[in-house]
Design an enzyme around this catalytic site. Structure first.
Site, PDB file in Angstrom:
ATOM      1  N   CYS A   4     -97.782  20.661 -15.074  1.00 39.98           N
ATOM      2  CA  CYS A   4     -98.997  20.019 -14.589  1.00 39.98           C
ATOM      3  C   CYS A   4     -99.539  20.859 -13.455  1.00 39.98           C
ATOM      4  O   CYS A   4     -98.783  21.458 -12.698  1.00 39.98           O
ATOM      5  CB  CYS A   4     -98.788  18.605 -14.053  1.00 39.98           C
ATOM      6  SG  CYS A   4     -98.130  17.462 -15.271  1.00 39.98           S
ATOM      7  N   TYR A  85     -94.542  16.717 -12.537  1.00 43.55           N
ATOM      8  CA  TYR A  85     -93.107  16.933 -12.671  1.00 43.55           C
ATOM      9  C   TYR A  85     -92.565  17.671 -11.453  1.00 43.55           C
ATOM     10  O   TYR A  85     -93.209  18.574 -10.916  1.00 43.55           O
ATOM     11  CB  TYR A  85     -92.828  17.742 -13.934  1.00 43.55           C
ATOM     12  CG  TYR A  85     -91.593  17.315 -14.688  1.00 43.55           C
ATOM     13  CD1 TYR A  85     -91.429  16.001 -15.110  1.00 43.55           C
ATOM     14  CD2 TYR A  85     -90.588  18.234 -15.011  1.00 43.55           C
ATOM     15  CE1 TYR A  85     -90.316  15.613 -15.822  1.00 43.55           C
ATOM     16  CE2 TYR A  85     -89.469  17.856 -15.726  1.00 43.55           C
ATOM     17  CZ  TYR A  85     -89.334  16.547 -16.130  1.00 43.55           C
ATOM     18  OH  TYR A  85     -88.225  16.170 -16.832  1.00 43.55           O
ATOM     19  N   ASN A 178     -95.832  22.140  -9.765  1.00 42.65           N
ATOM     20  CA  ASN A 178     -94.496  21.564  -9.918  1.00 42.65           C
ATOM     21  C   ASN A 178     -93.530  22.188  -8.907  1.00 42.65           C
ATOM     22  O   ASN A 178     -93.961  22.676  -7.874  1.00 42.65           O
ATOM     23  CB  ASN A 178     -94.028  21.746 -11.363  1.00 42.65           C
ATOM     24  CG  ASN A 178     -95.070  21.311 -12.370  1.00 42.65           C
ATOM     25  OD1 ASN A 178     -95.639  22.138 -13.064  1.00 42.65           O
ATOM     26  ND2 ASN A 178     -95.364  20.018 -12.432  1.00 42.65           N
ATOM     27  N   ARG A 231     -99.115  29.255 -11.288  1.00 31.72           N
ATOM     28  CA  ARG A 231    -100.239  28.349 -11.526  1.00 31.72           C
ATOM     29  C   ARG A 231    -100.834  27.858 -10.206  1.00 31.72           C
ATOM     30  O   ARG A 231    -102.056  27.738 -10.072  1.00 31.72           O
ATOM     31  CB  ARG A 231     -99.790  27.181 -12.401  1.00 31.72           C
ATOM     32  CG  ARG A 231     -99.577  27.575 -13.855  1.00 31.72           C
ATOM     33  CD  ARG A 231     -99.238  26.387 -14.746  1.00 31.72           C
ATOM     34  NE  ARG A 231     -97.854  25.965 -14.631  1.00 31.72           N
ATOM     35  CZ  ARG A 231     -97.427  24.838 -14.092  1.00 31.72           C
ATOM     36  NH1 ARG A 231     -98.310  23.972 -13.567  1.00 31.72           N
ATOM     37  NH2 ARG A 231     -96.143  24.535 -14.045  1.00 31.72           N
TER      38      ARG A 231
END
Length: 338
Positions: A4, A85, A178, A231
């Site tokens: 995510c 997560y 995460n 990310r």
């Protein structure tokens, strides 16, 4: 793995927006859900303790278990949030700490959106809870989670359950992914402050004039993999340098563009069991309009649900099923052979 990425932005006309991707190896039976006021949401699966919610909210979630589980959403007061997560770092207790109430980690988003207005309210609410190691019926275990919330003022916070209890990060940059925790990601940004949208200057090596091959060379060094740290960096970079949106529509457009930098196609990321981890959906929402936007892996059209268009005192959940068929606009006539 359940990945995510999330971020919040502010438009020039003072709209506060939030968006996230949902990356997972399986598709739970999800849908857009509007939870009306006073619907009643559980705290735990093992105990029939139901808390009536003061505020209605809309978001993506599941109705496969006793109470609606929302992964993300926005409430009628403009509070927005999501669960992400937090593998190997999230720590849950077996019993509630003295003076607190036990809660299943998957019910946090629903309880917070149902009963809080600001990030200050969120902090007060979550410090009154102990997150318990109670298995989710669908997954068979308690998923390791941390949470991010943004209110109508635009402030974003990150809440992380760890060995010391609940760690609260305030005045964040409005980006989260995460593991590891937010503080690590924020520190890691310092290694990339030289990444810029500006082209590097030509240099001379003796009589040799060296020039960049093309535009974009200022971004060299920005990692392109799908780890949480990579990310986080890409979303933070794109958020900082994307032209600021003037209004909600432009803001939503920007959010989907920014998160496209971390979208995962099927087959690109595999688990140890050989399962593919991919971006099931991407969602965005606005604190002022209470509109909830989303697009799916199989259907890239942006769909929207307006919370304020529904009866917020309904006795029942209001749900909207996914339309998985790719919505392609045909611009000329297709001749069908007989």
């Amino acid at each position: 793995m359940l990945g995510c990425s999330s971020l919040s932005i502010r438009t020039t006309d003072d709209k506060s927006l939030f968006a996230r991707t949902m990356d997972f190896t399986m598709e739970p039976d999800s849908k857009v859900i509007i939870v009306p006021r006073n619907y009643g949401i559980r705290l735990l699966e093992k105990e029939n303790v139901v808390i009536n919610n003061s505020y209605a909210f809309v978001g993506m979630g599941s109705t496969d278990i006793t109470s609606p589980v929302l992964y993300d959403g926005v409430n009628e007061k403009g509070l927005m949030g999501a669960m992400l997560y937090y593998a190997t770092f999230a720590t849950y207790a077996d019993e509630p700490k003295k003076g607190t109430t036990g809660i299943n980690p998957v019910y946090v988003i629903s309880q917070v959106l149902g009963n809080c207005v600001t990030v200050d309210d969120v902090i007060e609410k979550l410090t009154s809870y102990t997150l318990l190691n109670e298995a989710n019926i669908i997954l068979g275990f308690a998923p390791p989670l941390h949470y991010t919330f943004t209110d109508a003022s635009g402030e974003s916070i990150v809440i992380e359950p760890d060995k010391t209890g609940i760690t609260i990060h305030r005045k964040t940059i409005g980006v989260m992914t995460n593991s590891p925790g937010y503080e690590w990601h924020q520190t890691n940004l310092r290694a990339y402050i030289g990444v810029t949208p500006n082209p590097p200057q030509d240099i001379m090596m003796g009589d040799l004039d060296l020039t960049p091959f093309g535009q974009g060379a200022g971004g060299l060094g920005l990692p392109g993999d799908f780890t949480p740290s990579a990310r986080f960096l890409r979303v933070a970079y794109w958020k900082k340098y994307t032209e600021k949106a003037k209004n909600e529509t432009e803001g939503v457009t920007n959010l989907f563009h920014i998160l496209s930098s971390v979208n995962i196609p099927k087959g690109v990321v595999l688990t140890n069991e050989g399962k593919t981890d991919y971006t099931i959906y991407t969602s965005a929402m606005c604190a002022q309009s209470k509109n909830y936007y989303f697009k799916l892996y199989d259907n890239s059209r942006i769909s929207a649900v307006s919370l304020m268009a529904e009866n917020l005192n309904s006795q029942d959940l209001i749900t909207f099923e996914w339309d998985r068929k790719q919505d392609i606009k045909q611009l000329n006539q297709v001749n069908v052979m007989s």
